[in-house]
Enzyme design. Sequence first.
Site, PDB file in Angstrom:
ATOM      1  N   SER A  29       0.826  -1.213   0.000  1.00 16.44           N
ATOM      2  CA  SER A  29       0.000   0.000   0.000  1.00 16.44           C
ATOM      3  C   SER A  29       0.860   1.263   0.000  1.00 16.44           C
ATOM      4  O   SER A  29       0.342   2.369   0.039  1.00 16.44           O
ATOM      5  CB  SER A  29      -0.922   0.005   1.223  1.00 16.44           C
ATOM      6  OG  SER A  29      -0.180  -0.202   2.406  1.00 16.44           O
ATOM      7  N   ASN A 116      -2.062  -2.595  13.458  1.00 16.48           N
ATOM      8  CA  ASN A 116      -3.515  -2.396  13.413  1.00 16.48           C
ATOM      9  C   ASN A 116      -3.960  -1.120  14.122  1.00 16.48           C
ATOM     10  O   ASN A 116      -4.776  -0.371  13.605  1.00 16.48           O
ATOM     11  CB  ASN A 116      -4.235  -3.612  14.024  1.00 16.48           C
ATOM     12  CG  ASN A 116      -4.003  -4.866  13.208  1.00 16.48           C
ATOM     13  OD1 ASN A 116      -3.452  -4.793  12.108  1.00 16.48           O
ATOM     14  ND2 ASN A 116      -4.396  -6.015  13.738  1.00 16.48           N
ATOM     15  N   THR A 161     -39.937  25.901 -10.095  1.00 17.15           N
ATOM     16  CA  THR A 161     -40.188  24.530  -9.659  1.00 17.15           C
ATOM     17  C   THR A 161     -40.382  23.761 -10.963  1.00 17.15           C
ATOM     18  O   THR A 161     -40.843  24.343 -11.958  1.00 17.15           O
ATOM     19  CB  THR A 161     -41.458  24.392  -8.786  1.00 17.15           C
ATOM     20  OG1 THR A 161     -42.586  24.791  -9.566  1.00 17.15           O
ATOM     21  CG2 THR A 161     -41.390  25.252  -7.534  1.00 17.15           C
ATOM     22  N   HIS A 162     -40.015  22.519 -10.985  1.00 20.49           N
ATOM     23  CA  HIS A 162     -40.065  21.715 -12.221  1.00 20.49           C
ATOM     24  C   HIS A 162     -39.302  22.388 -13.354  1.00 20.49           C
ATOM     25  O   HIS A 162     -39.610  22.181 -14.534  1.00 20.49           O
ATOM     26  CB  HIS A 162     -41.505  21.467 -12.677  1.00 20.49           C
ATOM     27  CG  HIS A 162     -42.420  21.008 -11.585  1.00 20.49           C
ATOM     28  ND1 HIS A 162     -42.595  19.683 -11.276  1.00 20.49           N
ATOM     29  CD2 HIS A 162     -43.181  21.705 -10.706  1.00 20.49           C
ATOM     30  CE1 HIS A 162     -43.454  19.587 -10.259  1.00 20.49           C
ATOM     31  NE2 HIS A 162     -43.808  20.795  -9.889  1.00 20.49           N
ATOM     32  N   SER A 283     -13.954  27.488 -27.344  1.00 21.79           N
ATOM     33  CA  SER A 283     -13.929  26.271 -28.138  1.00 21.79           C
ATOM     34  C   SER A 283     -12.865  26.424 -29.215  1.00 21.79           C
ATOM     35  O   SER A 283     -12.624  27.523 -29.714  1.00 21.79           O
ATOM     36  CB  SER A 283     -15.304  26.061 -28.770  1.00 21.79           C
ATOM     37  OG  SER A 283     -15.169  25.296 -29.950  1.00 21.79           O
ATOM     38  N   LYS A 289     -18.219  30.422 -28.721  1.00 19.69           N
ATOM     39  CA  LYS A 289     -18.536  29.687 -27.492  1.00 19.69           C
ATOM     40  C   LYS A 289     -17.681  30.060 -26.296  1.00 19.69           C
ATOM     41  O   LYS A 289     -16.520  30.421 -26.421  1.00 19.69           O
ATOM     42  CB  LYS A 289     -18.418  28.177 -27.748  1.00 19.69           C
ATOM     43  CG  LYS A 289     -19.530  27.686 -28.646  1.00 19.69           C
ATOM     44  CD  LYS A 289     -19.626  26.187 -28.641  1.00 19.69           C
ATOM     45  CE  LYS A 289     -20.163  25.687 -27.324  1.00 19.69           C
ATOM     46  NZ  LYS A 289     -20.156  24.235 -27.286  1.00 19.69           N
ATOM     47  N   ASN A 291     -17.313  28.086 -22.715  1.00 17.83           N
ATOM     48  CA  ASN A 291     -17.821  26.914 -21.995  1.00 17.83           C
ATOM     49  C   ASN A 291     -17.534  26.986 -20.495  1.00 17.83           C
ATOM     50  O   ASN A 291     -16.417  27.307 -20.099  1.00 17.83           O
ATOM     51  CB  ASN A 291     -17.190  25.641 -22.568  1.00 17.83           C
ATOM     52  CG  ASN A 291     -17.518  25.459 -24.039  1.00 17.83           C
ATOM     53  OD1 ASN A 291     -18.598  25.857 -24.479  1.00 17.83           O
ATOM     54  ND2 ASN A 291     -16.589  24.912 -24.796  1.00 17.83           N
ATOM     55  N   GLU A 296     -18.771  22.518 -14.968  1.00 20.31           N
ATOM     56  CA  GLU A 296     -19.056  21.159 -15.441  1.00 20.31           C
ATOM     57  C   GLU A 296     -18.209  20.134 -14.701  1.00 20.31           C
ATOM     58  O   GLU A 296     -18.666  19.031 -14.382  1.00 20.31           O
ATOM     59  CB  GLU A 296     -18.808  21.061 -16.951  1.00 20.31           C
ATOM     60  CG  GLU A 296     -19.840  21.841 -17.753  1.00 20.31           C
ATOM     61  CD  GLU A 296     -19.496  21.868 -19.237  1.00 20.31           C
ATOM     62  OE1 GLU A 296     -20.323  21.430 -20.027  1.00 20.31           O
ATOM     63  OE2 GLU A 296     -18.395  22.319 -19.593  1.00 20.31           O
ATOM     64  N   TYR A 323      -9.747  -6.488  12.666  1.00 18.53           N
ATOM     65  CA  TYR A 323      -9.065  -6.018  11.462  1.00 18.53           C
ATOM     66  C   TYR A 323      -9.015  -7.101  10.388  1.00 18.53           C
ATOM     67  O   TYR A 323      -8.866  -8.287  10.679  1.00 18.53           O
ATOM     68  CB  TYR A 323      -7.625  -5.579  11.823  1.00 18.53           C
ATOM     69  CG  TYR A 323      -6.833  -5.116  10.613  1.00 18.53           C
ATOM     70  CD1 TYR A 323      -6.939  -3.802  10.146  1.00 18.53           C
ATOM     71  CD2 TYR A 323      -6.005  -5.997   9.909  1.00 18.53           C
ATOM     72  CE1 TYR A 323      -6.244  -3.386   9.024  1.00 18.53           C
ATOM     73  CE2 TYR A 323      -5.305  -5.584   8.780  1.00 18.53           C
ATOM     74  CZ  TYR A 323      -5.439  -4.280   8.342  1.00 18.53           C
ATOM     75  OH  TYR A 323      -4.756  -3.866   7.233  1.00 18.53           O
ATOM     76  N   GLN A 328      -7.344  -2.074   4.241  1.00 18.36           N
ATOM     77  CA  GLN A 328      -6.303  -1.283   3.573  1.00 18.36           C
ATOM     78  C   GLN A 328      -6.902  -0.491   2.396  1.00 18.36           C
ATOM     79  O   GLN A 328      -6.351   0.512   1.963  1.00 18.36           O
ATOM     80  CB  GLN A 328      -5.200  -2.227   3.085  1.00 18.36           C
ATOM     81  CG  GLN A 328      -4.034  -1.544   2.414  1.00 18.36           C
ATOM     82  CD  GLN A 328      -2.833  -2.462   2.330  1.00 18.36           C
ATOM     83  OE1 GLN A 328      -2.156  -2.696   3.324  1.00 18.36           O
ATOM     84  NE2 GLN A 328      -2.575  -3.019   1.161  1.00 18.36           N
ATOM     85  N   LYS A 331      -8.052   3.742   2.229  1.00 21.09           N
ATOM     86  CA  LYS A 331      -7.291   4.994   2.093  1.00 21.09           C
ATOM     87  C   LYS A 331      -7.487   5.723   0.777  1.00 21.09           C
ATOM     88  O   LYS A 331      -7.656   6.941   0.751  1.00 21.09           O
ATOM     89  CB  LYS A 331      -5.807   4.708   2.316  1.00 21.09           C
ATOM     90  CG  LYS A 331      -5.547   4.287   3.732  1.00 21.09           C
ATOM     91  CD  LYS A 331      -4.162   3.750   3.917  1.00 21.09           C
ATOM     92  CE  LYS A 331      -4.117   2.903   5.168  1.00 21.09           C
ATOM     93  NZ  LYS A 331      -4.999   1.697   5.077  1.00 21.09           N
TER      94      LYS A 331
HETATM   95  N1  ARG Z   1      -1.100  -1.352   5.480  1.00 19.38           N
HETATM   96  C1  ARG Z   1      -2.038  -1.856   6.431  1.00 19.38           C
HETATM   97  C2  ARG Z   1      -3.381  -1.144   6.259  1.00 19.38           C
HETATM   98  O1  ARG Z   1      -3.390  -0.139   5.665  1.00 19.38           O
HETATM   99  C3  ARG Z   1      -1.522  -1.670   7.799  1.00 19.38           C
HETATM  100  C4  ARG Z   1      -2.066  -2.625   8.802  1.00 19.38           C
HETATM  101  C5  ARG Z   1      -1.541  -3.991   8.557  1.00 19.38           C
HETATM  102  N2  ARG Z   1      -1.912  -4.891   9.600  1.00 19.38           N
HETATM  103  C6  ARG Z   1      -1.829  -6.204   9.458  1.00 19.38           C
HETATM  104  N3  ARG Z   1      -2.210  -6.940  10.452  1.00 19.38           N
HETATM  105  N4  ARG Z   1      -1.374  -6.765   8.384  1.00 19.38           N
HETATM  106  O2  ARG Z   1      -4.412  -1.580   6.715  1.00 19.38           O
END
Ligand code: ARG
Length: 466
Positions: A29, A116, A161-162, A283, A289, A291, A296, A323, A328, A331
């Site tokens: 990660s 964890n 409205t609408h 454009s 134009k 835009n 958007e 956990y 993971q 994130k």
């Molecule tokens: N990279 C892990 C995560 O984002 C960290 C925790 C890992 N814990 C484990 N027991 N393997 O969740």
Amino acid sequence: MSDKKTSNQMWGGRFASGPAAIMEAINASISFDRKLYAQDIRGSIAHSEMLAQTGIISAADQEKIAHGLNTILKEIEAGSFEFSTKLEDIHMNVEARLADLIGPSAGRLHTARSRNDQVAVDLRLWVKDECFRVAEALKGLIQALLERAEEHAATVMPGFTHMQAAQPVTFGHHCMAYVEMFSRDLSRVRDAIERMDESPLGAAALAGTSFPIDRHATAKALGFREPMRNSLDSVSDRDFALEFLAMAAICATHLSRLAEEIIIWSTPQFGFIRLSDSFSTGSSIMPQKKNPDAAELVRGKTGRVNGHLVGLLTVMKGMPLTYGKDMQEDKESVFDAAETLDLMLAATTGMVSDMTVNAAAMKKAAGSGHATATDLADWLVRTLGLPFREAHHVTGRAVALAEDKRVSLEKLSLEDLQSINPGITPDIFSVLAVQNSVKSRTSFGGTAPSEVRKQIRAWKKRIAKA
Ligand code: ARG
């Protein structure tokens, strides 16, 4: 045969060395959780200080650890730190470098802790910081809207409205509707901060620890109100991230509605506003134009923010306590939603301040479509004592007559109106003009400029204190 060849070719590509390479790729990660480096180091320094204070490690080891971690912080910020996918995540990358820098004392840092609770505390710290950023950005947007509302408290426009012209309102009143929405987003983000303000650090892997740690001390050092009360919950829930994403999705949805209005208002057909070149593009082949790309994109980016909420809800929905590595996956949703929302807020604040309002076009549109028909009906009730249903019927006939004559309601003559109801007096014309219609809507929260100005004053005070 050819299928086999294809799969062999794939095997020979990125994952040439087979299972080990695949495992590394799916497990790592670091490509995204490196974003947590500052929180990870903060968390580790607080943890090491607590370990020294409680006598679990020596003061000398703690000093080395803190010094090493600060060196790593500088290396990362200078761009000289070498992140390694082999070391999986930010926690192991930092710890491995710490061992390079200070030797065996580095191994004492992970006493009474697990990745964890470490990752849980890192992400909470990050999301909390982001919530404060969003709160500031929302305040900026609200202030920009308040300024435009004040400027245009009496600028008449059609209310819809609408998507059909319904009754005249003021542009200031319309801006204030968004002030209300974004203020609720602001209160949502503040509520979320309150609830996430508890530290999971010290829950260890899941069950707590037999070392005499002081979780209140680490919570305090990291700026949390208090430690979380259940170690299993500490390492396993991500509702703080979900709350952030839910707030982000609601806020993005509000931003998207405003963006959609900006897009419609800036069409030549409406012509209510003009965006400067800073927030629009030309454009390449159609020179006429202009835009509204920024608007958007605000509308379009709402899709990914909303998607991230659903994404993380789906990751979490089948997770048994505590956990699991599934988590993971929390994130990237959070990081991308945060980055996207920050940009959407900045772009919207920019457009609100930047747009030029065409009051004449708004007023003209407000006067077309017989938008004061309700005022006529209300007048009949108020002045002639007709039941509202009957007044509605009379008004319908007046609208039909105006359509026949191809004029707006206020351009009908007194004789025309009296042919429908002989009781009508010239006083009726005072309510048929859009400006008067708007002025008369003085009920609490109504569109009368006097009412809108009251709300602007109240919000200015509230936001200054918020
Ligand atoms: N990279 C892990 C995560 O984002 C960290 C925790 C890992 N814990 C484990 N027991 N393997 O969740």
